[in-house]
Enzyme design. Structure first.
Site, PDB file in Angstrom:
ATOM      1  N   GLY A 147       0.808  -1.325   0.025  1.00  0.00           N
ATOM      2  CA  GLY A 147      -0.009   0.038  -0.266  1.00  0.00           C
ATOM      3  C   GLY A 147       0.983   1.454   0.239  1.00  0.00           C
ATOM      4  O   GLY A 147       2.039   1.306   0.319  1.00  0.00           O
ATOM      5  N   CYS A 148       0.249   2.395  -0.393  1.00  0.00           N
ATOM      6  CA  CYS A 148       0.957   3.643  -0.494  1.00  0.00           C
ATOM      7  C   CYS A 148       1.333   4.084   1.069  1.00  0.00           C
ATOM      8  O   CYS A 148       2.596   4.636   1.052  1.00  0.00           O
ATOM      9  CB  CYS A 148       0.256   4.784  -1.250  1.00  0.00           C
ATOM     10  SG  CYS A 148      -1.561   4.738  -0.488  1.00  0.00           S
ATOM     11  N   TYR A 149       0.360   4.159   1.979  1.00  0.00           N
ATOM     12  CA  TYR A 149       0.906   4.544   3.246  1.00  0.00           C
ATOM     13  C   TYR A 149       1.991   3.717   3.850  1.00  0.00           C
ATOM     14  O   TYR A 149       3.095   3.911   4.374  1.00  0.00           O
ATOM     15  CB  TYR A 149      -0.117   4.690   4.289  1.00  0.00           C
ATOM     16  CG  TYR A 149      -1.274   5.923   4.168  1.00  0.00           C
ATOM     17  CD1 TYR A 149      -0.639   7.052   4.172  1.00  0.00           C
ATOM     18  CD2 TYR A 149      -2.717   5.599   4.182  1.00  0.00           C
ATOM     19  CE1 TYR A 149      -1.573   8.221   3.903  1.00  0.00           C
ATOM     20  CE2 TYR A 149      -3.247   6.712   3.933  1.00  0.00           C
ATOM     21  CZ  TYR A 149      -2.761   7.981   3.879  1.00  0.00           C
ATOM     22  OH  TYR A 149      -3.570   8.872   3.836  1.00  0.00           O
ATOM     23  N   THR A 151       4.273   1.750   2.266  1.00  0.00           N
ATOM     24  CA  THR A 151       5.436   1.928   1.628  1.00  0.00           C
ATOM     25  C   THR A 151       6.274   3.166   2.490  1.00  0.00           C
ATOM     26  O   THR A 151       7.458   3.094   2.634  1.00  0.00           O
ATOM     27  CB  THR A 151       5.463   2.243   0.058  1.00  0.00           C
ATOM     28  OG1 THR A 151       4.846   1.098  -0.427  1.00  0.00           O
ATOM     29  CG2 THR A 151       6.654   2.676  -0.647  1.00  0.00           C
ATOM     30  N   SER A 152       5.571   4.251   2.628  1.00  0.00           N
ATOM     31  CA  SER A 152       6.313   5.501   3.090  1.00  0.00           C
ATOM     32  C   SER A 152       6.451   5.314   4.630  1.00  0.00           C
ATOM     33  O   SER A 152       7.650   5.729   4.995  1.00  0.00           O
ATOM     34  CB  SER A 152       5.501   6.776   2.988  1.00  0.00           C
ATOM     35  OG  SER A 152       4.009   6.461   3.585  1.00  0.00           O
TER      36      SER A 152
END
Length: 344
Positions: A147-149, A151-152
């Site tokens: 997911g994007c969150y 990953t960060s």
């Protein structure tokens, strides 16, 4: 040359996949599917790619799999698992951009999402974060794109976690802020312009479905402790800033932590560790597969503040999926992803 198909090409991750793959020197995109836009030229839905591709949307059928070597699935969670089972049954390699194959612990997936109809496949899937799982991805037939969150958040914390520096008796807190494209292309009240513009709003505080994903990967890296995740919606199209507050087992110097991160990410081409004390900006990664990492310490040296910036649609989704494909197929990791960030 690798022949590729895309299942679910009518959303933001779908158009980003097409835009990246039609320029990839080792890829031919054979087809892209959409039930809603079946028969329509791709550029009629996404005018930005007019004159750049002659693809038209088709309906997915198993017969299409005879034309391809690799399939990207970019459909919502819950829909992907049955489609991936069909694709895997035909012996094709898959990168899934939904949440359906991010959890090898099926019970954890079902607690956060829903009943899983392909649990044995889920147990074999590899989590597609190349900076942590490069070797596993090389051998994988099925990759669950992060997911994007997560990953960060994970890239902010992973080096310290792997080195055993987190004082896990105190929760690790991740504060993330995302542009509205992270909510997808279908309109809703929360992302409606008058509702989102000129405002800042936390949402799904401590209940977001990405929290167990973040916690699972951090635990697998050696961080057995609580993770608190608080996402916010900000009025911009794309980009994520995540700030992780990590309590340390013992006081450290910033130069020591910075060296740890530089060593961990050495040879990982898409992570840029900024000079000590410098904060990242979404402006400096927009449209690229980069993750910029900034580091600072509390005055007593006992809390690390690790900050990351990514483009949620590239490193947070489609770019990372192409990065995973490159690794799976034995290509250079950066192939087709060399574009610099768009600035200003």
């Amino acid at each position: 040359m690798v022949n590729v198909g895309i299942v679910g090409g009518s959303g933001y991750t779908g158009v980003q996949l097409v835009a990246l793959l039609i320029r990839h020197p080792e890829v031919t995109v054979r087809w892209v599917t959409s039930r809603k836009f079946e028969g329509q030229p791709f550029y009629e839905t996404f005018g930005a790619l007019r004159s750049l591709t002659n693809l038209s949307f088709v309906r997915f059928t198993p017969e299409l799999l005879d034309e391809v070597d690799v399939v990207f699935t970019a459909v919502p969670h819950g829909q992907a698992m049955d489609i991936v089972a069909v694709i895997a049954g035909h012996g094709k390699r898959v990168i899934d951009l939904s949440a359906d194959f991010r959890f090898q612990d099926v019970a954890a997936y079902e607690q956060a999402y829903q009943h899983h109809t392909a649990p044995e496949l889920a147990k074999k899937a590899i989590y597609g974060l190349p900076e942590l799982f490069f070797g596993e991805i090389q051998e994988a037939d099925l990759v669950g794109n992060p997911g994007c969150y997560p990953t960060s958040a994970i890239l902010a914390a992973a080096p310290l976690i792997r080195e055993g520096g987190w004082n896990a008796r105190i929760p690790l807190i991740v504060d993330s802020k995302s542009g509205v494209s992270g909510a997808g292309r279908e309109p809703n009240l929360t992302t409606h312009f008058p509702e989102a513009d000129e405002g800042l709003m936390p949402y799904k505080v401590l209940t977001h479905r990405h929290q167990p994903e973040i916690a699972a990967i951090i635990a697998g890296a050696g961080g057995e402790g609580e993770v608190y995740f608080v996402p916010h919606l900000v009025p911009m199209n794309r980009g994520i800033i995540s700030t992780a507050y990590i309590p340390l087992k013992e006081a450290m110097e910033l130069s020591e932590v910075h060296g740890m991160y530089e060593t961990f990410y050495a040879g990982k081409p898409f992570v840029r560790v900024l000079p000590p004390g410098k904060a990242p900006s979404t402006h400096h990664v927009r449209g690229s597969n980069f993750c910029d990492v900034g580091l600072t310490l509390s005055q007593d040296g006992k809390t690390l503040v690790a900050m990351t910036a990514i483009d949620n649609l590239i490193k947070g989704a489609s770019g990372q999926a192409v990065q995973n494909m490159n690794i799976m197929m034995g290509f250079e990791e950066t192939l087709g992803l060399e574009q610099p960030p768009l600035f200003p």
